[in-house]
Design an enzyme around this catalytic site. Structure first.
Site, short mmCIF file in Angstrom:
data_model
loop_
_atom_site.label_atom_id
_atom_site.label_comp_id
_atom_site.label_asym_id
_atom_site.label_seq_id
_atom_site.Cartn_x
_atom_site.Cartn_y
_atom_site.Cartn_z
N CYS A 188 0.82 -1.21 0.00
CA CYS A 188 0.00 0.00 0.00
C CYS A 188 0.85 1.26 0.00
O CYS A 188 2.03 1.24 0.34
CB CYS A 188 -0.86 0.08 1.25
SG CYS A 188 -1.97 -1.31 1.47
N GLY A 217 0.85 0.11 -5.03
CA GLY A 217 -0.46 -0.53 -5.01
C GLY A 217 -1.26 -0.15 -6.24
O GLY A 217 -1.42 1.04 -6.52
N ASN A 222 -0.74 1.56 5.77
CA ASN A 222 0.24 0.75 5.05
C ASN A 222 0.94 -0.14 6.08
O ASN A 222 1.51 0.36 7.03
CB ASN A 222 1.25 1.66 4.34
CG ASN A 222 2.40 0.88 3.69
OD1 ASN A 222 3.50 1.40 3.53
ND2 ASN A 222 2.18 -0.36 3.32
N GLY A 223 0.88 -1.45 5.86
CA GLY A 223 1.49 -2.39 6.79
C GLY A 223 0.53 -3.51 7.11
O GLY A 223 -0.60 -3.52 6.63
N CYS A 278 12.19 -1.81 6.96
CA CYS A 278 12.20 -2.83 5.90
C CYS A 278 13.37 -2.63 4.93
O CYS A 278 13.45 -1.61 4.25
CB CYS A 278 10.88 -2.76 5.15
SG CYS A 278 10.85 -3.79 3.68
N SER A 305 13.59 -2.95 -12.41
CA SER A 305 14.04 -3.23 -11.04
C SER A 305 15.55 -3.42 -10.92
O SER A 305 16.14 -3.11 -9.89
CB SER A 305 13.31 -4.45 -10.50
OG SER A 305 13.45 -5.54 -11.40
N ASP A 312 19.35 -8.54 -11.73
CA ASP A 312 18.02 -8.21 -11.22
C ASP A 312 18.11 -8.05 -9.71
O ASP A 312 19.11 -8.43 -9.10
CB ASP A 312 17.01 -9.31 -11.59
CG ASP A 312 15.56 -8.77 -11.61
OD1 ASP A 312 15.35 -7.59 -11.26
OD2 ASP A 312 14.65 -9.54 -11.97
N CYS A 342 6.94 -12.26 3.84
CA CYS A 342 6.82 -11.06 4.67
C CYS A 342 5.45 -11.03 5.31
O CYS A 342 4.45 -11.26 4.64
CB CYS A 342 7.01 -9.81 3.81
SG CYS A 342 6.82 -8.28 4.75
N CYS A 378 14.71 -4.66 9.29
CA CYS A 378 14.06 -5.96 9.21
C CYS A 378 14.48 -6.61 7.90
O CYS A 378 14.26 -6.04 6.83
CB CYS A 378 12.53 -5.83 9.23
SG CYS A 378 11.71 -7.41 8.92
N CYS A 396 12.69 -11.46 5.24
CA CYS A 396 12.51 -12.17 3.97
C CYS A 396 13.80 -12.85 3.52
O CYS A 396 13.76 -13.84 2.78
CB CYS A 396 11.99 -11.22 2.89
SG CYS A 396 12.93 -9.69 2.71
P1 AMP Z 1 9.74 -14.38 -9.85
O1 AMP Z 1 9.39 -14.80 -11.21
O2 AMP Z 1 8.62 -14.72 -8.90
O3 AMP Z 1 11.06 -14.89 -9.38
O4 AMP Z 1 9.79 -12.80 -9.86
C1 AMP Z 1 10.99 -12.08 -9.75
C2 AMP Z 1 10.76 -10.65 -10.16
O5 AMP Z 1 9.73 -10.08 -9.35
C3 AMP Z 1 11.99 -9.79 -10.01
O6 AMP Z 1 12.21 -9.14 -11.24
C4 AMP Z 1 11.63 -8.78 -8.93
O7 AMP Z 1 12.06 -7.47 -9.31
C5 AMP Z 1 10.14 -8.81 -8.85
N1 AMP Z 1 9.64 -8.70 -7.47
C6 AMP Z 1 10.25 -8.97 -6.31
N2 AMP Z 1 9.44 -8.76 -5.26
C7 AMP Z 1 8.27 -8.34 -5.75
C8 AMP Z 1 7.02 -7.94 -5.17
N3 AMP Z 1 6.85 -7.92 -3.84
N4 AMP Z 1 6.03 -7.56 -6.01
C9 AMP Z 1 6.20 -7.57 -7.34
N5 AMP Z 1 7.35 -7.94 -7.95
C10 AMP Z 1 8.37 -8.33 -7.17
#
Ligand code: AMP
Length: 475
Positions: free
Chosen positions: A9, A35, A109-110, A248, A295, A357, A394, A445, A448
């Site tokens: 959020c 969000g 948020n939380g 976090c 990212s 990544d 988380c 924290c 994760c």
């Molecule tokens: P995955 O295919 O599940 O391994 O997704 C990895 C990708 O999800 C990476 O490119 C991250 O940048 C992105 N990612 C990591 N955490 C989150 C999150 N909480 N919400 C959305 N995307 C995420």
């Protein structure tokens, strides 16, 4: 049963500005990444609270006529995203209720970890809940408090909840901001430039929201702090015993926008530093470095700088991917990732590629990316991740899947490498993640990545909720 365990959020509030709702709208726009499921604003014109909440993105939810209707010098807003439970309008925030002292609205948020126990207690004594969100518990605790002043009620309510909260409240003549004593989620205080628009204040999840509305960053709302904005100005209170901070770390790794200033540091600079550290720890002979956009971009820049390798954009992102598109059933492999990212042969053909990544969650994206890079001619693909393996879900406000879906919770790095089919795979070390604070891990924290949960499982409500939730997820 609450459905708010995997919820992300944004909150945004403005007090003392002639265009408060418009400013909140712009702030929510800047905070859209936190969000994307629903959005809402509640404003006060001094006589009534005016509310608008709707499913959808900020730009779709608020049209000019809606913003015009949200009159008054103060307003709070909220963006919500939840992958589990009900994506339903009744869970969209801010929540507004009318209690004995008048109307009040809340944006949160939380995640609270003892909400289920409190909810059962409140329901037993007659409270009627309208949503399945844990945030509503706070409102009921305020409404049923025996304290006479609003601040007394807020303090009493917050003294009963455990877990993560960055909160905004609005009443007819006041706005209140509160952050839990451990400071899990960010919350910042800003001020409109003197003279321009009276003495308006802003509170937001991230500083990028202040930049857009040309407000000056003042400071963080401190963990455990409650700030009231009222006709007599701003007043700060710290009614709770000091607790160890648990800010976090994942906000730095992935969640916050890179142009935000988080816990006093530029997110972009921290991510670059993590990329540099990643190169120091896990260098590999290669021809170029390429980020997974968006990212992985700052970390890839840091990695390239440190390793001396050229940075190239081997993957190009389509920024206009909407939620609705017609997906082919069978004919195009890895469609989901392809619609968002395309690999460039002109850059990749015959090259040994380091792809950077920020994290691997389930591993499915990485696997598809490696395949795309190879299909576009990459000779070798070396995957580098600017955080340690994500091993634990988380419970404090980041949307992560259940433990069993987190690939690193049950697979070794070598097993993950095989799964994503990279020539090599390496993660940043746990100590390396703290390079930007010279290895000082206190105050954060990192559950994760470590499984160390700062709000303990002995907490009765937390244990029950975790068990219930995990049981539901396993079905
Ligand atoms: P995955 O295919 O599940 O391994 O997704 C990895 C990708 O999800 C990476 O490119 C991250 O940048 C992105 N990612 C990591 N955490 C989150 C999150 N909480 N919400 C959305 N995307 C995420």
């Amino acid at each position: 049963m609450f459905d708010k365990f995997r919820e992300e959020c944004a909150v945004m509030g403005v007090y003392g500005h002639p265009e408060a709702a418009n400013m909140v709208y712009l702030g929510l726009y800047a905070l859209q990444h936190r969000g994307q499921e629903s959005s809402g604003i509640v404003s006060s014109d001094g006589k009534i609270l005016i509310s608008h909440r709707q499913m959808g993105l900020v730009a779709d939810v608020f049209k000019e006529d809606v913003i015009k209707r949200l009159e008054g010098p103060s307003a709070i807003g909220h963006n919500r995203y939840s992958t589990t439970g009900q994506s339903h309008l009744r869970n969209a925030q801010p929540f507004v209720v009318e209690y004995s002292q008048g109307p009040i609205a809340i944006a949160h948020n939380g995640n609270l970890v003892n909400a289920q126990v409190l909810r059962e207690e409140l329901e037993t004594s007659g409270s009627i809940f309208q949503s399945t969100s844990d945030t509503e518990v706070i409102i009921h605790l305020i409404a049923t408090s025996k304290e006479s002043s609003l601040m007394g009620r807020v303090v009493e309510a917050l003294s009963r909840v455990r877990g993560a909260y960055s909160l905004l409240f609005i009443t007819l003549d006041r706005m209140i901001a509160a952050r839990d004593p451990m400071g899990f989620r960010p919350l910042v205080l800003g001020k409109f430039k003197a003279g321009k628009n009276r003495d308006g204040f802003v509170v937001a999840s991230e500083t990028c929201a202040l930049d857009l509305i040309e407000a000056d960053y003042v400071r963080e709302v401190e963990p455990g702090e409650i700030i009231t904005f009222g006709p007599k100005g701003m007043e700060s209170l710290r009614p709770f015993p000091a607790a160890p901070h648990a800010k976090c770390i994942f906000e730095y790794i992935y969640f916050s926008r890179p142009d935000s200033n988080l816990y006093g540091r530029s997110v972009y600079q921290v991510r670059k530093e993590l990329g540099r550290q990643l190169a120091r720890e896990n260098g590999v002979p290669a021809d170029l470095v390429t980020p997974v956009p968006d990212s992985g971009v700052p970390a890839a820049i840091g990695y390239a700088e440190e390793s001396g390798l050229p940075l190239e954009f081997g993957l190009i992102r389509n920024h206009y991917v909407g939620r609705t598109f017609i997906e082919p059933q069978q004919s195009i492999r890895h469609f989901g990732v392809k619609i968002k990212l395309n690999a460039q042969r002109a850059v990749l053909q015959g090259k040994r590629v380091v792809v950077v990544d920020d994290s691997i969650v389930r591993g499915t994206t990485s696997r598809k990316i490696v395949r795309m890079l190879r299909d576009a001619g990459a000779k070798e693909v070396h995957m580098r991740i600017s955080s340690p393996p994500t091993i634990s879900p988380c419970y404090y406000g980041i949307d992560t899947p259940t433990r069993s879906e987190l690939i690193a919770s049950s697979s070794s790095v070598e097993e993950i490498r095989k799964f994503v089919d990279a020539d090599s795979l390496a993660y940043l070390s746990h100590d390396g993640m703290y390079v930007f604070v010279k290895g000082k891990t206190e105050g954060f924290c990192d559950a994760c990545f470590s499984g160390n949960y700062p709000v303990h499982f002995e907490d009765e409500g937390h244990t029950r909720q975790l068990h219930l939730f995990d049981a539901l997820q396993q079905r």
